[in-house]
Design an enzyme around this catalytic site. Structure first.
Site, PDB file in Angstrom:
ATOM      1  N   GLU A   1       0.838  -1.211   0.000  1.00  0.00           N
ATOM      2  CA  GLU A   1       0.000   0.000   0.000  1.00  0.00           C
ATOM      3  C   GLU A   1       0.872   1.261   0.000  1.00  0.00           C
ATOM      4  OE1 GLU A   1      -2.642   1.495  -0.334  1.00  0.00           O
ATOM      5  OE2 GLU A   1      -4.349   0.141  -0.087  1.00  0.00           O
TER       6      GLU A   1
ATOM      7  N   ARG B   1      -6.752   1.161  12.554  1.00  0.00           N
ATOM      8  CA  ARG B   1      -5.442   1.517  12.001  1.00  0.00           C
ATOM      9  C   ARG B   1      -5.649   2.473  10.842  1.00  0.00           C
ATOM     10  NH1 ARG B   1      -4.936  -0.653   7.016  1.00  0.00           N
ATOM     11  NH2 ARG B   1      -5.826  -2.708   6.512  1.00  0.00           N
TER      12      ARG B   1
ATOM     13  N   ASN C   1      -5.336   3.749   6.919  1.00  0.00           N
ATOM     14  CA  ASN C   1      -5.459   3.036   5.648  1.00  0.00           C
ATOM     15  C   ASN C   1      -5.016   3.951   4.513  1.00  0.00           C
ATOM     16  OD1 ASN C   1      -6.141   0.568   4.297  1.00  0.00           O
ATOM     17  ND2 ASN C   1      -7.984   1.557   3.509  1.00  0.00           N
TER      18      ASN C   1
ATOM     19  N   ASP D   1     -10.108  -5.513  11.533  1.00  0.00           N
ATOM     20  CA  ASP D   1     -10.754  -6.635  10.872  1.00  0.00           C
ATOM     21  C   ASP D   1     -11.822  -6.159   9.885  1.00  0.00           C
ATOM     22  OD1 ASP D   1      -9.286  -8.667  12.226  1.00  0.00           O
ATOM     23  OD2 ASP D   1     -10.520  -8.322  14.011  1.00  0.00           O
TER      24      ASP D   1
ATOM     25  N   ASN E   1     -11.120   4.191   0.965  1.00  0.00           N
ATOM     26  CA  ASN E   1     -10.043   4.127  -0.016  1.00  0.00           C
ATOM     27  C   ASN E   1     -10.263   5.177  -1.092  1.00  0.00           C
ATOM     28  OD1 ASN E   1      -7.985   2.065   0.385  1.00  0.00           O
ATOM     29  ND2 ASN E   1      -9.636   0.546   0.306  1.00  0.00           N
TER      30      ASN E   1
ATOM     31  N   ASP F   1     -10.151   0.357  -4.982  1.00  0.00           N
ATOM     32  CA  ASP F   1      -9.182   0.534  -3.895  1.00  0.00           C
ATOM     33  C   ASP F   1      -8.505   1.894  -4.032  1.00  0.00           C
ATOM     34  OD1 ASP F   1      -7.112   0.033  -1.898  1.00  0.00           O
ATOM     35  OD2 ASP F   1      -7.538  -2.088  -2.145  1.00  0.00           O
TER      36      ASP F   1
END
Length: 297
Positions: free
Chosen positions: A19, A104, A106, A124, A151, A202
């Site tokens: 990423e 977290r 991204n 998760d 995203n 994405d």
């Protein structure tokens, strides 16, 4: 119909969840991360096809952004960190959901104003646990909440339009922005509905003409969308789970593309020989260099 341009494996390493790619034109160097393995990759494009230099990180990092010739900004699981390129020294710049151990960082992208848009999500991918923030200096403002896998953060060349997607929902959205700050000036609208399509939208990058190039996770391709909201081009790539593109190369005419093998069993990996590898895709258009993050608001 999908088009297959010139594509090469930039680095043979396999990323569990590649990423956050970034490109430094001064040194012709590509940077990217493997979120789940706490790794930062560094590779001068003049070196050919790797291997990249690996830097172990003490946290999950999801995005690399330039600050200046000596420093970078890493978006991590508990905040934004300044990294000194010469020695890898890390210092916390500002916290981000540091009180929530279940989330977290991204996807992220720097707006032309120098402010950062950065998303968070559940570790998760829990429904509705994600958000997108605007960071100007150390001032953090939540823009959108209730997302699952935020995203596709990208901006029009003039900074007046922002784009983002909840990959779980599949709708690419656009929002009018103040070009001077990168803050929204209207409510988001639907730009393209991919909710019934194969794979999920994405990461994204915008070219010099304003086309929004998105990685389609699970679809083994890149898609380009016009500013009017039409899908105008699809480019096949040799990895089923591409994650995020950024423009790279001296002419900014290629896409540095990360991929992932997250969630793939042994059989799926065997059927996808380039899984997790980082690619360089010659798409034949000129892109834009992501702006540097401004430390001061």
């Amino acid at each position: 119909m999908a088009v297959s341009p010139s594509i090469r494996v930039l680095d043979p390493s396999r990323c569990h969840l590649g990423e956050g790619p970034s490109y430094d034109p001064a040194t012709d160097t590509a940077w990217w991360v493997d979120i789940l393995e706490n790794r930062l990759f560094e590779l001068p494009l003049s070196d050919g096809a790797g291997p990249a230099k690996l830097h172990a990180l003490p946290f999950m990092a999801s995005d690399v952004a330039a600050i200046d010739a000596e420093r970078q900004l890493l978006s991590a699981e508990d905040g934004l960190y300044i990294r000194t390129i010469r020695d890898g020294q890390l210092s916390l710049f500002c916290p981000l959901e540091a009180e929530d151990a279940g989330t977290r960082s991204n996807d992220g992208r720097v707006h032309p104003s120098g402010a950062l848009w950065i998303s968070t999500m559940g570790r998760d991918a829990e429904t509705g646990r994600g958000a997108i923030y605007h960071v100007a200096g150390t001032r953090v403002t939540q823009l959108f909440s209730g997302l699952s896998i935020p995203n596709g953060i990208a901006f029009s060349p003039d900074g007046a339009t922002g784009y983002f997607v909840d990959t779980d929902e599949g709708i690419l959205r656009r929002v009018t922005l103040d070009p001077a700050t990168g803050l929204p000036a209207s409510a988001p609208e639907t730009h393209y509905d991919h909710s019934d399509g194969e794979g999920g939208i994405d990461g994204a990058a915008v070219d010099a003409e304003g086309l929004i190039w998105t990685a389609r996770f699970g679809g083994a391709c890149l898609d380009a969308y016009s500013p009017a909201g039409e899908r105008v081009r699809t480019v096949s790539v040799p990895a089923r789970q591409p994650t995020c593109p950024t423009f790279a190369g001296r002419a900014l005419d290629r896409l540095l593309l990360t991929t992932a093998y997250e969630g793939m069993d042994e059989a799926a990996r065997a059927e996808d020989p380039e899984h997790g590898r980082t690619l360089l895709v010659d798409i034949g258009v000129r892109g834009l260099l992501e702006p540097a993050f401004r430390l001061g608001a």
